[in-house]
Design a protein around this motif. Structure first.
Motif, PDB file in Angstrom:
ATOM      1  N   PRO A 162       3.034  -1.146 -12.010  1.00 20.10           N
ATOM      2  CA  PRO A 162       2.555   0.322 -12.252  1.00 20.10           C
ATOM      3  C   PRO A 162       1.602   0.620 -11.227  1.00 20.10           C
ATOM      4  N   PRO A 163       1.482   2.071 -10.882  1.00 17.16           N
ATOM      5  CA  PRO A 163       0.451   2.514  -9.942  1.00 17.16           C
ATOM      6  C   PRO A 163      -0.868   2.553 -10.657  1.00 17.16           C
ATOM      7  N   ARG A 164      -1.819   2.377  -9.592  1.00 20.80           N
ATOM      8  CA  ARG A 164      -3.101   2.307  -9.975  1.00 20.80           C
ATOM      9  C   ARG A 164      -3.644   3.390 -10.856  1.00 20.80           C
ATOM     10  N   PRO A 165      -4.540   3.207 -11.829  1.00 21.74           N
ATOM     11  CA  PRO A 165      -5.114   4.379 -12.582  1.00 21.74           C
ATOM     12  C   PRO A 165      -5.659   5.117 -11.838  1.00 21.74           C
ATOM     13  N   GLY A 166      -5.538   6.423 -12.191  1.00 23.21           N
ATOM     14  CA  GLY A 166      -6.122   7.667 -11.470  1.00 23.21           C
ATOM     15  C   GLY A 166      -5.407   8.025 -10.239  1.00 23.21           C
ATOM     16  N   GLN A 170       0.310   7.555 -10.610  1.00 27.09           N
ATOM     17  CA  GLN A 170       0.141   7.659 -11.910  1.00 27.09           C
ATOM     18  C   GLN A 170       0.268   9.049 -12.759  1.00 27.09           C
ATOM     19  N   ALA A 171      -0.619  10.077 -12.045  1.00 27.40           N
ATOM     20  CA  ALA A 171      -0.620  11.107 -12.403  1.00 27.40           C
ATOM     21  C   ALA A 171       0.843  11.912 -12.594  1.00 27.40           C
ATOM     22  N   MET A 172       1.520  11.741 -11.556  1.00 20.43           N
ATOM     23  CA  MET A 172       2.926  12.300 -11.620  1.00 20.43           C
ATOM     24  C   MET A 172       3.686  11.823 -12.718  1.00 20.43           C
ATOM     25  N   ARG A 224       2.553  -7.403  -1.503  1.00 21.51           N
ATOM     26  CA  ARG A 224       1.910  -7.666  -2.888  1.00 21.51           C
ATOM     27  C   ARG A 224       0.672  -6.426  -2.678  1.00 21.51           C
ATOM     28  N   ARG A 225       0.246  -6.217  -3.867  1.00 21.83           N
ATOM     29  CA  ARG A 225      -0.800  -5.363  -3.891  1.00 21.83           C
ATOM     30  C   ARG A 225      -2.139  -5.793  -3.698  1.00 21.83           C
ATOM     31  N   ARG A 226      -3.428  -5.345  -3.759  1.00 17.51           N
ATOM     32  CA  ARG A 226      -4.497  -5.572  -3.122  1.00 17.51           C
ATOM     33  C   ARG A 226      -4.930  -6.882  -4.184  1.00 17.51           C
ATOM     34  N   ASP A 227      -4.639  -6.938  -5.378  1.00 17.06           N
ATOM     35  CA  ASP A 227      -5.093  -8.131  -6.374  1.00 17.06           C
ATOM     36  C   ASP A 227      -4.094  -9.197  -6.072  1.00 17.06           C
ATOM     37  N   GLY A 228      -3.323  -9.291  -5.237  1.00 20.16           N
ATOM     38  CA  GLY A 228      -2.280 -10.345  -4.940  1.00 20.16           C
ATOM     39  C   GLY A 228      -1.091 -10.448  -5.824  1.00 20.16           C
ATOM     40  N   GLY A 252       6.219 -17.359 -13.539  1.00 18.73           N
ATOM     41  CA  GLY A 252       6.718 -17.107 -15.045  1.00 18.73           C
ATOM     42  C   GLY A 252       5.724 -16.381 -15.824  1.00 18.73           C
ATOM     43  N   ARG A 253       4.685 -16.319 -15.716  1.00 19.25           N
ATOM     44  CA  ARG A 253       3.857 -15.614 -16.748  1.00 19.25           C
ATOM     45  C   ARG A 253       2.727 -15.118 -16.027  1.00 19.25           C
ATOM     46  N   PRO A 254       3.198 -13.897 -15.652  1.00 14.99           N
ATOM     47  CA  PRO A 254       2.109 -12.915 -14.801  1.00 14.99           C
ATOM     48  C   PRO A 254       1.226 -12.316 -15.793  1.00 14.99           C
ATOM     49  N   THR A 255      -0.096 -11.774 -15.497  1.00 17.92           N
ATOM     50  CA  THR A 255      -0.928 -11.313 -16.270  1.00 17.92           C
ATOM     51  C   THR A 255      -0.366  -9.872 -16.427  1.00 17.92           C
ATOM     52  N   ASP A 256      -0.470  -9.541 -17.665  1.00 14.59           N
ATOM     53  CA  ASP A 256       0.186  -8.253 -18.182  1.00 14.59           C
ATOM     54  C   ASP A 256      -0.953  -7.112 -17.585  1.00 14.59           C
ATOM     55  N   PRO A 257      -0.451  -6.322 -16.598  1.00 15.58           N
ATOM     56  CA  PRO A 257      -1.279  -5.150 -15.992  1.00 15.58           C
ATOM     57  C   PRO A 257      -1.287  -4.022 -16.982  1.00 15.58           C
ATOM     58  N   ASP A 258      -0.660  -3.801 -18.065  1.00 14.04           N
ATOM     59  CA  ASP A 258      -0.885  -2.636 -18.903  1.00 14.04           C
ATOM     60  C   ASP A 258      -1.950  -3.014 -20.001  1.00 14.04           C
TER      61      ASP A 258
END
Length: 258
Positions: A162-166, A170-172, A224-228, A252-258
């Motif tokens: 998902p796009p970065r908050p803000g 994300q706005a689109m 990859r994104r800035r957080d890896g 197999g078990r990523p952190t939920d970005p939402d």
């Protein structure tokens, strides 16, 4: 966003005020010239990942549209390939496309929520279709996919981070979803197409509850994104006879970005 061969604004307005099925019937002749079609870069990366894990026997493209996912399956499946969609217009365009040598293709008009197949597929793919299902419909959809897969078969779909908050992106997306919700509140029939209704974490938890073991394969082509974390993953849901929890390790078990 749209090529010169794509639909005019007036055509998009008519399609948006139609049902999902009728809207895609109208859009079908120009669909491949819109940003709604999955980019070739994602399709090619999916092929590369599936070739490493395959080969597969029979394949099903769920909500196949004009058949881009079918072309993916024909490169990784040894036996027959099937495309299923409920839009007659999309299937007509898909049938008319010229394709290189590969397994035979069958085209079936059906609702993905009531698939007319038994457990006869080793691989099911879907590209960009989940936004056409309300969150309440996903358990039934996953049950249909589970039903048509052989034991050990896989349900595979690309998932973009998902796009970065803000961010403008994300706005689109949020703006598009807001417009669609207003449209569906004041106009019938509804046109279900939301970009943020299905959240990443809810998606894998819903599949696990539906009897799948879920893993995620990073697609290195997208970096990859800035957080890896990967920018694009393949969600790989393997059919199990009982709902099992995936092991919490690695990709197999990523952190939920939402």
């Amino acid at each position: 966003m749209f090529s010169p061969e794509g639909p005019r604004l007036s055509e998009l307005a008519v399609q948006a005020l139609s049902s999902v099925e009728r809207g895609y019937d109208l859009l079908a002749p120009k669909f491949d010239h819109t940003p709604f079609r999955t980019p070739d870069s994602v399709l090619d990366a999916t092929v590369a990942a599936l070739l490493e894990s395959g080969p597969y026997g029979t394949g099903l493209d769920l909500c196949c549209g004009t058949g881009a996912g079918v072309d993916v399956l024909r490169q990784v499946c040894r036996d027959g390939v099937t495309g299923v969609d409920f839009s007659t217009g999309m299937l007509e365009v898909a049938r008319a496309r010229r394709r290189p040598e590969g397994p035979d293709v069958s085209w079936v008009r059906a609702d993905a929520r009531a698939l007319p197949f038994g457990p006869e597929f080793d691989l099911v793919v879907s590209f960009g279709a989940l936004g056409h299902f309300l969150p309440s419909e996903l358990p039934g959809l996953f049950a249909q996919v589970h039903k048509v897969l052989r034991p050990g078969g896989r349900f595979v779909l690309p998932v973009v981070a998902p796009p970065r908050p803000g961010s403008p992106a994300q706005a689109m997306l949020l703006g598009f979803d807001a417009v669609m919700r207003v449209r569906n509140a004041v106009w019938r029939p509804p046109f279900v197409m939301y970009y943020r209704a299905v959240r990443f974490g809810g998606l894998w938890r819903g599949l696990e509850r539906g009897g799948f073991r879920v893993t995620f394969w990073a697609l290195p082509e997208f970096g990859r994104r800035r957080d890896g974390s990967p920018r694009v993953r393949l969600l790989v849901a393997e059919k199990t006879e009982k709902a099992e929890k995936a092991e919490a390790k690695g990709e197999g078990r990523p952190t939920d970005p939402d």
